[in-house]
Motif scaffolding. Structure first.
Motif, short mmCIF file in Angstrom:
data_model
loop_
_atom_site.label_atom_id
_atom_site.label_comp_id
_atom_site.label_asym_id
_atom_site.label_seq_id
_atom_site.Cartn_x
_atom_site.Cartn_y
_atom_site.Cartn_z
N ASP A 164 1.11 -0.98 0.29
CA ASP A 164 -0.38 0.18 0.11
C ASP A 164 1.02 1.22 -0.04
O ASP A 164 0.43 2.56 -1.19
CB ASP A 164 -1.08 0.18 1.18
CG ASP A 164 -1.95 -1.11 1.31
OD1 ASP A 164 -2.13 -1.49 0.67
OD2 ASP A 164 -2.42 -1.19 2.88
N MET A 165 1.84 1.02 0.76
CA MET A 165 3.19 2.55 1.03
C MET A 165 3.27 2.78 -0.12
O MET A 165 3.43 3.88 -0.87
CB MET A 165 3.72 2.37 1.86
CG MET A 165 3.27 1.84 3.41
SD MET A 165 3.92 1.46 5.12
CE MET A 165 5.33 2.76 4.75
N MET A 176 9.98 7.66 1.22
CA MET A 176 10.24 6.09 1.60
C MET A 176 11.53 6.01 0.14
O MET A 176 13.05 5.69 1.10
CB MET A 176 9.34 4.73 0.94
CG MET A 176 8.60 4.65 2.06
SD MET A 176 7.06 3.35 1.49
CE MET A 176 8.17 1.89 1.33
N LEU A 177 11.85 6.46 -0.83
CA LEU A 177 13.03 6.53 -1.52
C LEU A 177 13.49 7.92 -0.77
O LEU A 177 15.00 7.19 -1.00
CB LEU A 177 12.54 7.68 -2.85
CG LEU A 177 13.71 7.62 -4.07
CD1 LEU A 177 14.20 6.36 -4.23
CD2 LEU A 177 13.10 8.00 -5.35
N ALA A 178 13.49 8.58 -0.52
CA ALA A 178 13.84 10.03 -0.12
C ALA A 178 14.83 8.80 1.62
O ALA A 178 15.75 9.55 1.45
CB ALA A 178 13.63 10.95 0.03
N CYS A 179 14.28 8.86 2.54
CA CYS A 179 14.83 8.40 3.44
C CYS A 179 15.66 7.16 3.53
O CYS A 179 16.64 6.76 4.29
CB CYS A 179 13.27 8.03 5.18
SG CYS A 179 13.73 7.39 6.10
N PHE A 180 14.89 5.96 2.80
CA PHE A 180 15.71 4.64 3.01
C PHE A 180 17.39 4.99 2.01
O PHE A 180 18.01 4.62 2.09
CB PHE A 180 15.22 3.52 2.05
CG PHE A 180 13.82 3.16 2.61
CD1 PHE A 180 13.38 3.82 3.54
CD2 PHE A 180 12.69 2.37 2.21
CE1 PHE A 180 12.49 3.11 5.06
CE2 PHE A 180 11.64 1.80 2.95
CZ PHE A 180 11.67 2.39 4.42
N GLY A 225 11.56 10.80 10.99
CA GLY A 225 10.57 11.54 12.05
C GLY A 225 9.81 12.39 11.20
O GLY A 225 8.48 12.33 11.48
N GLU A 226 10.20 13.07 10.14
CA GLU A 226 9.43 13.75 9.33
C GLU A 226 8.97 13.92 8.32
O GLU A 226 7.57 14.71 7.64
CB GLU A 226 10.69 15.14 8.99
CG GLU A 226 10.89 15.75 10.83
CD GLU A 226 12.04 16.52 9.79
OE1 GLU A 226 12.69 17.76 10.87
OE2 GLU A 226 12.88 17.05 8.96
N LEU A 227 9.05 12.52 7.02
CA LEU A 227 8.68 12.44 6.47
C LEU A 227 7.28 11.03 5.95
O LEU A 227 7.16 11.49 5.04
CB LEU A 227 9.78 11.72 5.41
CG LEU A 227 10.48 12.37 4.58
CD1 LEU A 227 11.52 11.48 4.10
CD2 LEU A 227 10.06 13.70 3.40
N ALA A 278 7.67 2.29 8.39
CA ALA A 278 8.89 2.69 8.11
C ALA A 278 10.14 3.14 8.65
O ALA A 278 10.50 2.87 7.66
CB ALA A 278 7.92 4.67 7.08
N SER A 279 10.06 2.81 10.21
CA SER A 279 11.27 3.65 10.85
C SER A 279 11.63 2.59 10.95
O SER A 279 13.07 2.45 11.24
CB SER A 279 10.72 4.32 11.97
OG SER A 279 9.85 5.70 11.69
N SER A 280 11.02 0.90 10.85
CA SER A 280 11.86 0.01 11.85
C SER A 280 12.55 -0.68 9.94
O SER A 280 13.29 -0.91 10.22
CB SER A 280 10.11 -0.91 11.29
OG SER A 280 9.81 -0.75 13.00
N ILE A 281 11.42 -0.01 9.14
CA ILE A 281 12.03 -0.88 7.65
C ILE A 281 13.60 0.51 8.16
O ILE A 281 15.00 -0.84 7.19
CB ILE A 281 11.56 -0.49 6.70
CG1 ILE A 281 10.02 -1.48 6.88
CG2 ILE A 281 12.31 -0.83 5.18
CD1 ILE A 281 8.96 -1.20 5.60
N ALA A 282 13.79 1.34 7.50
CA ALA A 282 14.93 2.72 7.42
C ALA A 282 16.28 1.78 8.21
O ALA A 282 16.86 1.34 8.01
CB ALA A 282 14.16 2.91 8.12
N VAL A 283 15.64 1.49 9.83
CA VAL A 283 17.10 1.03 11.14
C VAL A 283 16.75 0.01 10.28
O VAL A 283 18.03 -0.14 10.00
CB VAL A 283 16.01 0.97 12.40
CG1 VAL A 283 16.86 0.89 13.69
CG2 VAL A 283 15.44 2.56 12.66
#
Length: 472
Positions: A249-250, A260-264, A384-386, A395-400
C-alpha cells in the motif's frame, strides 16, 4: 518564549516553554549514549583481544564477528520496535530497552568465552536497533516545529558522545572497569527517564486525552493552552483509525513512495559511506597508516571532532536546511576519502610517505566533520519528518533494518576488502559512493526545514509548499 508554528500539523501562536522538551529529549538520549558506547566498544577492545598475552585471545575472523553481530542484533531489534512502541507506549518501551543493554554488559564483564561475547554483542544490538526506531519517534512527538530540528539532532550528538566515551574510557580503564562504566550509563538513563512525560500523541491515540493534557502542560508549560493541539491530535487519530497500510500500500502511494525513496536512500548512503568501518577500525587504520600520533590518541581526537561537530549540527540544522547540509556533507566526505585512498596508494607502492604523516588524520577529521553536520544526523530526522502517524512505525522499522544491514555488510566486509582490493581502492570505492550520494540528495530530497507534515505532504504530492499561517 513565543511559539509560532505547528506541532504535528496544528497551528499554534502562544507562549510556550521548552525546558522540559529539552530535558525529556536529553534523558531519552542517555540511552543513545549507550548505543554509542556499544558501537565504539570494539575500537579499544579488539586490539587488546588480538594480543597474544590477552586474557582471551581471538582471531581476526572472530573479531569481525564481534564487531558485526551488534548490527545483526540491531536488525532483529528494529522489527518489533515499532509495534511495541505503539502497544506499550514510547516511554515504557524505551525503559524496557535497558534490559538487553544491561544483560549484554553483564555477559561481557563475567564471561571468558568468545561465544558469550557473540551473544552479548547480539543482545546489545537488539537494544541498539529498537532504540534507533523508538528514540527519534519519541523526540519528534514531544517537539514543537521550532525545536524539532535541534532536538532531532541530539540523537546523533549523543550517539557520538557515546562513541567518544568508549574511545576514552576504553584506553584509560581496565577491561572490567570500562564495561562497568558502560553499564552505569544505562542505569543513569533508566533512573532519569522514569520521571519524563509520555508522548502526548501516543496517549491521545490510546484514548487517554487527560493524560495527554498533563503531558502537554509539562512539555509546554502550565500557562500553555493545549486544547486545540489535543483536539487536532484526536482528529488525526480518528482519521487514521483502522488504517494499517501494508508495505505494498505504501509503495503504491506516490507521496509515501517518494518519502520512502528519500529516507531509505539516505539511510543506505549513511552506512555505505564506510563510517562504521572507520569507527570500528579507527585504531587499526592509524596503525596501518603509520601515523606520527599514537593510534589510540588519534582515534580519540577523531571522536572528539565528531562530537563537537554534531553539536554544531544541532545548532545550524534548523537554519541551513536539511538538503544543503546533506549535499555539502557528502561532497566533502567524497574528497576526504579520495585523499585517504591516495595516502595508502603511495604507502602501498613503497613511496616515501614520511612527509604525508599528517594526511590520514586530517582526512579522517574532515570526513568526521562532514559526516557530523549532515549525513550523520539528518537521515534520522527525515525518518521522523517524512511519514504520517499511521505509516511512521512501519517505515521507521524498515529504515532502521536497512541502516543496520548496511552496518553489518560494511563492517563484516571491510577487512576482506582491504585484503583483496587494497586499502586505497577500498576508500576510493567509498568516495565514489559519496559522490553518488551528493547527486541523489540533489534530485531525490525535498526540504523539510520549518515545515509541518501537511506542508511536507503537499510537496511530496507536488502541490503548494507555502507555510501555513499560524492562528493569531
Amino acid at each position: 518564549m513565543e511559539s509560532t508554528g505547528i506541532m504535528n500539523g496544528v497551528p499554534v501562536c502562544q507562549d510556550s516553554k521548552k525546558t522540559w522538551q529539552y530535558l525529556a529529549s536529553i534523558s531519552a538520549c542517555m540511552l543513545v549514549v549507550g548505543v554509542g558506547t556499544a558501537l565504539g566498544w570494539t575500537s579499544p577492545v579488539l586490539p587488546q583481544l588480538y594480543s597474544p598475552d590477552s586474557w582471551l585471545v581471538v582471531t581476526k575472523d572472530e573479531g569481525s564477528w564481534i564487531s558485526s553481530l551488534c548490527a545483526l542484533g540491531a536488525i532483529a531489534g528494529a522489527v518489533p520496535a515499532g509495534p511495541m512502541a505503539d502497544k506499550l507506549g514510547r516511554k515504557k518501551s524505551l525503559l524496557l530497552l535497558a534490559g538487553p543493554f544491561l544483560l549484554s554488559w553483564a555477559l561481557i564483564i563475567f564471561t571468558a568465552n568468545v561465544w558469550f561475547l557473540y551473544i552479548a554483542r547480539f543482545l546489545v544490538g537488539i537494544g541498539v536497533g529498537a532504540t534507533c526506531v523508538i528514540g527519534p519517534t519519541y523526540i519528534s512527538e514531544i517537539s514543537e516545529v521550532s525545536t524539532r530540528g535541534t532536538l532531532g539532532a541530539l540523537f546523533q550528538l549523543f550517539l557520538t558522545l557515546g562513541i567518544c566515551v568508549a574511545f576514552i574510557l576504553g584506553n584509560v580503564l581496565s577491561y572490567s572497569g570500562f564495561n562497568i562504566a558502560c553499564a552505569l550509563i544505562i542505569v543513569l538513563f533508566y533512573i532519569s527517564f522514569r520521571f519524563m512525560p509520555e508522548s502526548p500523541v501516543w496517549q491521545v491515540g490510546q484514548g487517554r486525552k487527560q493524560d495527554a493534557k498533563m503531558a502537554m502542560s509539562v512539555l509546554r508549560g502550565e500557562a500553555y493552552d493545549a486544547g486545540d493541539e489535543l483536539n487536532a491530535m484526536q482528529k488525526a487519530v480518528e482519521e487514521s483509525a483502522g488504517k494499517k497500510p501494508t508495505l505494498s500500500d505504501m509503495i503504491e502511494s506516490a507521496p509515501i513512495r517518494k518519502a520512502m525513496l528519500a529516507c531509505f536512500g539516505m539511510m543506505f548512503f549513511q552506512q555505505a559511506s564506510g563510517v562504521n568501518a572507520v569507527i570500528f577500525y579507527t585504531v587499526m587504520i592509524f596503525e596501518a597508516a603509520g601515523s606520527s600520533l599514537a593510534p589510540a590518541v588519534a582515534s580519540i581526537l577523531v571522536a572528539l571532532v565528531q562530537l563537537v561537530m554534531s553539536g554544531v549540527a544541532a545548532v545550524i540544522v534548523d537554519r541551513a536546511g536539511r538538503k544543503p547540509l546533506l549535499m555539502i556533507s557528502t561532497g566533502l566526505m567524497s574528497v576526504s576519502l579520495l585523499a585517504l585512498g591516495y595516502y595508502f596508494k603511495q604507502k602501498n607502492s613503497e613511496s616515501d610517505v614520511s612527509s604525508l604523516g599528517w594526511l590520514p588524520l586530517t582526512s579522517l577529521i574532515v570526513f568526521m566533520i562532514a559526516f557530523s553536520i549532515g549525513l550523520g544526523p539528518i537521515p534520522w530526522m527525515l525518518m521522523g519528518e517524512l511519514f504520517s502517524a499511521e505509516t511512521k512505525a512501519k517505515a521507521s522499522s524498515i529504515a532502521v533494518m536497512l541502516n543496520w544491514f548496511m552496518v553489518f555488510l560494511v563492517t563484516k566486509t571491510f577487512p576482506a576488502m582491504n585484503d583483496e582490493l587494497g586499502t586505497d581502492m577500498t576508500f576510493w570505492i567509498f568516495a565514489a559512493v559519496m559522490a553518488g550520494a551528493t547527486v541523489f540528495a540533489h534530485f531525490a530530497l525535498i526540504e523539510t526545514k520549518g515545515k509541518t507534515y501537511p506542508e511536507i505532504l503537499a510537496e511530496l504530492q507536488g502541490g503548494s509548499t507555502q507555510p501555513i499561517k499560524p492562528v493569531p
